[in-house]
Design an enzyme around this catalytic site. Structure first.
Site, PDB file in Angstrom:
ATOM      1  CB  ALA A  71      -3.262   1.660   2.834  1.00 46.71           C
ATOM      2  CB  THR A  72      -3.619   0.478  -2.555  1.00 51.64           C
ATOM      3  OG1 THR A  72      -3.280  -0.769  -1.961  1.00 51.64           O
ATOM      4  CG2 THR A  72      -3.086   0.511  -3.991  1.00 51.64           C
ATOM      5  CG  ASN A 151       2.859  -6.134   4.755  1.00 57.80           C
ATOM      6  OD1 ASN A 151       3.950  -5.585   4.627  1.00 57.80           O
ATOM      7  ND2 ASN A 151       2.356  -6.919   3.835  1.00 57.80           N
ATOM      8  CD  GLN A 179      -0.957  -4.608   8.448  1.00 59.42           C
ATOM      9  OE1 GLN A 179      -1.629  -4.786   9.449  1.00 59.42           O
ATOM     10  NE2 GLN A 179      -1.173  -5.260   7.322  1.00 59.42           N
ATOM     11  CB  SER A 199      -6.084   0.690   5.211  1.00 56.76           C
ATOM     12  OG  SER A 199      -7.058  -0.120   4.599  1.00 56.76           O
ATOM     13  CB  ALA A 200     -11.405   1.754   7.191  1.00 57.17           C
ATOM     14  CG  HIS A 201      -9.244  -3.572   5.045  1.00 58.65           C
ATOM     15  ND1 HIS A 201      -8.681  -4.822   5.055  1.00 58.65           N
ATOM     16  CD2 HIS A 201      -8.490  -2.827   4.211  1.00 58.65           C
ATOM     17  CE1 HIS A 201      -7.635  -4.843   4.256  1.00 58.65           C
ATOM     18  NE2 HIS A 201      -7.487  -3.647   3.726  1.00 58.65           N
ATOM     19  CB  CYS A 324      -1.588  -7.270  -1.451  1.00 59.48           C
ATOM     20  SG  CYS A 324      -2.766  -6.331  -0.470  1.00 59.48           S
TER      21      CYS A 324
END
Length: 526
Positions: A71-72, A151, A179, A199-201, A324
């Site tokens: 995502a970043t 988040n 999210q 984002s996958a994680h 983060c």
């Protein structure tokens, strides 16, 4: 360990891992998806199937999905790429003060290049209202960037209401949905968002892979930020990581299959946790209670210091803010934007539940948090406690320190940890013959208080109270020990306190505070 930090990252689902393993070995799993031989074509088919799976989760078409590293990168590509393609380096952007750092830092970088940004304030419940975003628009506004689910608090922003209005005004709309993808039912076929980051994680997939939705009709055009091969429709060059992409596709398939029942289950567990913890006095819920993603609960606890609270919970994986941002040790900028002061923001915990969370985990987590809060409040001079003379803080919080075999996961020095875990001289002395002194460290927002009962030629008893980090509490316990056992008593210096407790340089202020309080008490003793 009870894992309640799914907003930071989710564990890799076993089915996702199995899907990935096929592309980490064997005779054809190593093929480059850009190659035209058998191994490459096989990898390409797997990549395109995963692209379709991601698209299906969010109501998009496969050709609207661009692979990124997470995502970043997606946020950077969306914001920088859109403005650069349009040649609008001097344009205006609207975002909010409580976006993820990947958006805020990108906008601040662009400000150094001449771009102008309006940072909208959230309301008291942590929501960035549609009205505030629309009020910030100007004739030269090129893009609005807003997260769907915050988040830290889990508050849901009015993305669906904003999208058609921004479309009508010709303003590109980028949404950070890292999210939201696994928590909400997203359907981009009916919500006219232009760019959306994934984002996958965050949804039980692997780290290091993500995607950016780039709408085709009407087309959102981007200038690439990585050059070198023209992959991904020219928007993101680089050899594709087949195993990670397959993992993200499998994670999105599972998320889609579980979307009907899982949110309701998580909401029930979240409400159970809130019911238990809200029984404590001085608990503040950070964020809107009624319009929050089902897995989030963010709470601030009065009367405790944040570092000590987290240290008292070594078997509970929770966060004090965005993962983060945690390296800065600063109170959450999101919670401060909601009006929380630094101390309450620092003493806030984000609980984020997931597929592995059950009722037993929730009850055990609540027990641990309640015990930790009661323990620290029993020691604190800032929290009203029963004025019962005691040899330890156990009288004020009977379930706190007994049998507390806490693991030193934060790697505090052993002399500090042993005294923090089980201080034997925490509490108060109530007799009229007792003398008292206190000292504080304003920068660290710490307070240390010593009490002593003086008899001819000796200190008959000593007690301490402390509000601060584990080192502050350990200094209080050590000083009380010295008062009761050292004959004749000689006030220790800060250097001696540091040596005895093996205090590191970054906590030297705790030793100085200890020297201040013991010398203030010594003046009364002599």
């Amino acid at each position: 360990m009870i894992y309640l930090d799914h907003a930071a990252t989710t564990p890799l689902d076993p089915q996702v891992r199995e899907a990935m393993l096929a592309w980490l070995g064997g005779d054809t799993g190593y093929g480059n998806p850009a190659s035209d031989h058998t191994a490459g074509l096989s990898a390409r088919r797997a990549v395109e199937q995963a692209r379709a799976d991601v698209a299906a989760l969010i109501g998009a078409t496969p050709e609207e999905i661009v692979w990124t590293s997470g995502a970043t990168e997606s946020n950077n590509l969306a914001i920088k790429g859109a403005l650069e393609f349009r040649g609008q380096a001097q344009a205006h952007i609207v975002t909010s003060r409580i976006e993820h750092k990947a958006v805020l830092d990108t906008c601040r970088h662009l400000e150094t290049r001449g771009l102008r940004v309006t940072y909208v304030e959230p309301d008291a419940q942590g929501r960035t209202s549609a009205a505030s975003v629309l009020a910030a628009l100007r004739p030269d506004t090129a893009l609005v960037s807003l997260m769907w689910v915050n988040n830290e608090t889990g508050v849901i922003n009015p993305v669906e209401a904003l999208a058609p209005v921004l479309r009508a005004r010709g303003v590109l709309f980028h949404v950070d949905a890292a999210q939201a993808a696994a928590a909400l039912n997203i359907d981009l076929s009916r919500v006219p968002i232009d760019l959306l980051s994934l984002s996958a994680h965050k949804c039980y997939g692997p780290k290091g892979i993500g995607a950016l939705f780039v709408r085709k009709r009407p087309r959102a055009r981007l200038a690439p930020q990585l050059h070198g091969g023209g992959h991904e429709q020219g928007m993101r060059s680089g050899t594709l990581a087949t195993h990670q992409i397959v993992g993200m596709g499998a994670a999105c398939r599972l998320a889609g299959a579980m979307r009907d029942g899982e949110p309701s289950r998580l909401r029930t567990l979240r409400d159970r946790l809130w019911q238990r913890l809200s029984a404590l006095d001085g608990v503040h819920r950070n964020g809107e209670a009624d319009d929050t993603a089902p897995a989030w609960l963010n709470l601030g606890f009065e009367g405790v210091e944040g570092e000590s609270l987290r240290a008292r919970l070594p078997q509970l994986a929770v966060s004090s803010g965005s993962a983060c941002s945690s390296a800065t040790r600063e109170p959450s900028y999101v919670l401060r934007a909601l009006g929380r002061d630094d101390e309450l923001a620092g003493a806030s915990l984000r609980f984020s539940l997931g597929r592995g969370s059950g009722a037993d985990d929730i009850d055990a987590a609540a027990d641990q948090v309640i015990a930790a809060v009661e323990a620290l409040r029993a020691l604190s001079p800032r929290w009203p406690a029963p004025q019962v003379e005691s040899g330890s803080a156990l009288a004020a919080a009977p379930a706190v320190f007994a049998a507390a075999a806490l693991e030193n996961v934060h790697a505090y020095a052993a002399p500090v940890w042993s005294r923090f875990v089980a201080p034997q001289l925490g509490g108060v002395l109530t007799d009229a013959a007792v003398i008292e002194a206190e000292a504080g460290s304003p920068a660290a927002r710490s307070l240390l208080r010593l009490r002593a009962r003086i008899e001819p030629g000796r200190v008959a008893a000593a007690r301490f109270q402390a509000y601060g980090c584990p080192v502050t509490i350990a200094v209080g316990q050590w000083l009380a020990e010295q008062l009761e056992t050292m004959t004749p008593f000689v006030p220790p210096t800060a250097a001696q306190i540091r040596h005895a407790l093996e205090i590191s340089e970054d906590k030297a202020h705790c030793a100085l505070m200890g020297e201040d309080v013991i010398r203030a008490l010594w003046k009364q003793m002599t």
